[in-house]
Scaffold this active site. Structure first.
Site, PDB file in Angstrom:
ATOM      1  N   CYS B 178       0.769  -1.248   0.000  1.00  0.00           N
ATOM      2  CA  CYS B 178       0.000   0.000   0.000  1.00  0.00           C
ATOM      3  C   CYS B 178       0.796   1.291   0.000  1.00  0.00           C
ATOM      4  CB  CYS B 178      -0.843   0.024   1.256  1.00  0.00           C
ATOM      5  SG  CYS B 178      -2.496  -0.372   0.911  1.00  0.00           S
ATOM      6  N   ARG B 213      15.010   1.863   4.304  1.00  0.00           N
ATOM      7  CA  ARG B 213      15.069   0.662   3.477  1.00  0.00           C
ATOM      8  C   ARG B 213      14.357  -0.508   4.137  1.00  0.00           C
ATOM      9  NH1 ARG B 213      20.613  -0.779   2.746  1.00  0.00           N
ATOM     10  NH2 ARG B 213      20.913   1.208   1.725  1.00  0.00           N
ATOM     11  N   SER B 214      13.244  -0.223   4.818  1.00  0.00           N
ATOM     12  CA  SER B 214      12.486  -1.304   5.447  1.00  0.00           C
ATOM     13  C   SER B 214      11.810  -2.152   4.377  1.00  0.00           C
ATOM     14  CB  SER B 214      11.419  -0.725   6.369  1.00  0.00           C
ATOM     15  OG  SER B 214      10.392  -0.138   5.592  1.00  0.00           O
ATOM     16  N   ASP B 236      19.851   4.013   4.173  1.00  0.00           N
ATOM     17  CA  ASP B 236      19.450   3.752   5.552  1.00  0.00           C
ATOM     18  C   ASP B 236      20.587   4.191   6.473  1.00  0.00           C
ATOM     19  OD1 ASP B 236      21.304   1.761   5.528  1.00  0.00           O
ATOM     20  OD2 ASP B 236      19.917   0.136   5.954  1.00  0.00           O
ATOM     21  N   ILE B 237      20.491   3.859   7.738  1.00  0.00           N
ATOM     22  CA  ILE B 237      21.475   4.367   8.703  1.00  0.00           C
ATOM     23  C   ILE B 237      22.899   3.968   8.307  1.00  0.00           C
ATOM     24  CG2 ILE B 237      22.139   4.460  11.152  1.00  0.00           C
ATOM     25  CD1 ILE B 237      19.346   3.395  11.818  1.00  0.00           C
TER      26      ILE B 237
END
Lengths: 338, 338
Positions: B178, B213-214, B236-237
């Site tokens: 979604c 970047r999950s 990301d981190i």
């Protein structure tokens, strides 16, 4: 005045692994075909390469056909960490000559590795890392109909047919995640599981602390041990939870879909948990993490699951039994699944 | 000598959401049955409760039957955070009156939440969080045969029958996660997708930085955007990666199973990426994280996906268009899936 320091027994994983090795050799004798296991190595991490070599050696000893597939940073041509690992898995899923697939983690870490674990076909997942096996474990569903194990691919193309016909008819035991299963086998060997108690309740009366709550080791192990009757403290960096077997009056709803155990937050500190724990299992992937020997209950059993040493050098001054590594047992569980 | 400060356009998600709302209203008119969406709230987290209320309001407006199921810490009787959420999902999976399920995350975080996302039946997964949908996205598989979508339960009992017969015949479009889908719709609205270019390549020529970047937002979004032709920096981190569309000579192997994009590590700093990015999407769940306005390329388009404000107050001095929230669009994508 001080009592002389005790020295607990040092158990080797080899002694635990032996009967399983013999069991596998027997089973292979009656098998017409040499099973093929493919290991997929995609990183330059030394522990993974090590573990791959160890798998190879174990398979050679057992006359299992082991093929190491190197991709990305692990391949002779070189490449990035994890490059091509997903394609390699898919090729093995589709190759009818491959009976089992083993992927060397960590690759990308966290949820991205968990994604890859779903890509491995559950028919070839010897490590038991697929979601469906975890789901069955948490719900204490011990048998599965192989026909309901679908291929992870849901393209309009129907690559699932081959895999489905490969599976045998009827109901089979659900695969358990390898590492937690190996730990249970070690606990059985070390007398923590009491054979006098009925099957399914043989850890009753035992208190266990499990340090680590990953989906690969800690959480399934806490679930397994509490399903089998023990009181489990599950500790991670942030919190401690307590797992207990659900009492029989509340076990299962009409559809049998309740998890077999209940989980509560726990107000005890790790020190307080360790003080009352008969068994301590630590699986923290860090060189710096150490379980304090002084916190252990006298005579407890300690198992180190990490590739780093999570217990202090003097652990056996408190522990009655110390198992420094379970690697050999894990790999045999995996070959048994194969 | 300094040029007067520009002020970029502030876009409301309502303006983007409107055509989708109308589309859904039209579709419902021709439907004989009011669809039922169940929201499962199991934590005391204010943003989740907020989002649940917002779902309810949106459904009421659209004449969709929304039922909020509260368990654990969210229930009137109280309980622990996340308590009973898995059972609640399973009940909804089995209830033929439930057409869609929406679970309010985060609950336990990380891989344990990813586990729960697999428990939701893919037939009812309006959020598109099931592994199979991510797999299809990464492999650019745009259509699925609903018969191959199996129920996550692989018990010997056959609870899958009802779900399978519910699914329609033939091939349908695979559901996209979604939030990434909503972001693409926003980019289409804001002119980033060029309608003159052929379908499947409409983001060609655009450089996009995605911060996060999950598996839920950042990685699928980077894959979608690069599948559609753009150059994507995924930050990301720890690291920055670059996603690019695979060139046509290497697109797909004989089985069409290659991911449609290639991922490389990137030696640019975030500042260097932002300096060349036409679009910046930030989804960092932290009050303290801010994208520095001075790092942005003049005239870029900025989208904040986090519930926290990831851009500085003066973002519109550099950005030509700023979209501060996409919530309304996300929820309509979800109702469209329903």
């Amino acid at each position: 005045m001080a009592a002389p320091a005790n020295t607990g027994i040092l158990v080797s994983s080899e002694s635990i692994a032996r009967p399983f090795r013999e069991e596998i050799i027997e089973a292979l004798k009656s098998s017409s075909k040499k099973p093929r296991l493919v290991g997929i190595l995609s990183t330059s991490a030394a522990p993974s390469r090590f573990y791959a070599e160890f798998t190879k050696k174990t398979c050679d000893d057992l006359q299992i056909d082991f093929v190491l597939k190197t991709v990305g940073a692990a391949s002779p041509e070189g490449g990035q960490e994890g490059e091509g690992v997903e394609e390699a898995i898919i090729e093995c899923n589709e190759d009818n000559n491959v009976d089992g697939i083993m992927v060397y983690y960590p690759i990308f870490g966290g949820t991205q590795d968990q994604y890859l674990q779903q890509v491995v076909s559950p028919y070839k997942d010897v490590e038991g890392l697929h979601f469906k096996f975890h789901y069955n474990l948490y719900h204490n569903i011990r048998f599965v109909d192989p026909k309901t194990l679908s291929n992870p691919t849901i393209a309009s193309s129907s690559n699932t047919a081959a895999a489905v016909t490969e599976a045998s008819e009827g109901t089979v035991k659900s695969i358990l995640p390898c590492t937690p299963l190996a730990i249970v086998k070690c606990l059985e060997h070390m007398g923590v599981y009491n054979k006098i108690l009925p099957y399914g309740n043989r850890a009753y009366g035992k208190t266990v602390t499990v340090i680590n709550r990953s989906e690969v080791v800690g959480r399934p192990l806490a679930a397994l041990l509490s399903n089998d009757g023990s009181r489990v403290f599950s500790a991670d960096i942030d919190s401690i939870q307590e797992y207990n077997k659900r009492s029989s009056s509340t076990t299962g709803n009409s559809r049998g879909f309740h998890p077999h155990h209940v989980v509560h937050p726990c107000s005890l500190s790790l020190q307080e948990c360790l003080a009352i724990s008969d068994v301590v299992v630590s699986a923290v992937p860090s060189q710096n993490y150490k379980v304090k020997t002084e916190w252990l209950k006298d005579g407890c059993i300690c198992i180190n699951v990490s590739s780093d040493k999570n217990f202090e050098k003097d652990v056996r001054e408190k522990a009655s039994i110390y198992l420094p590594t379970i690697g050999k047992v894990t790999i045999l569980m995996l070959l048994r699944n194969l």
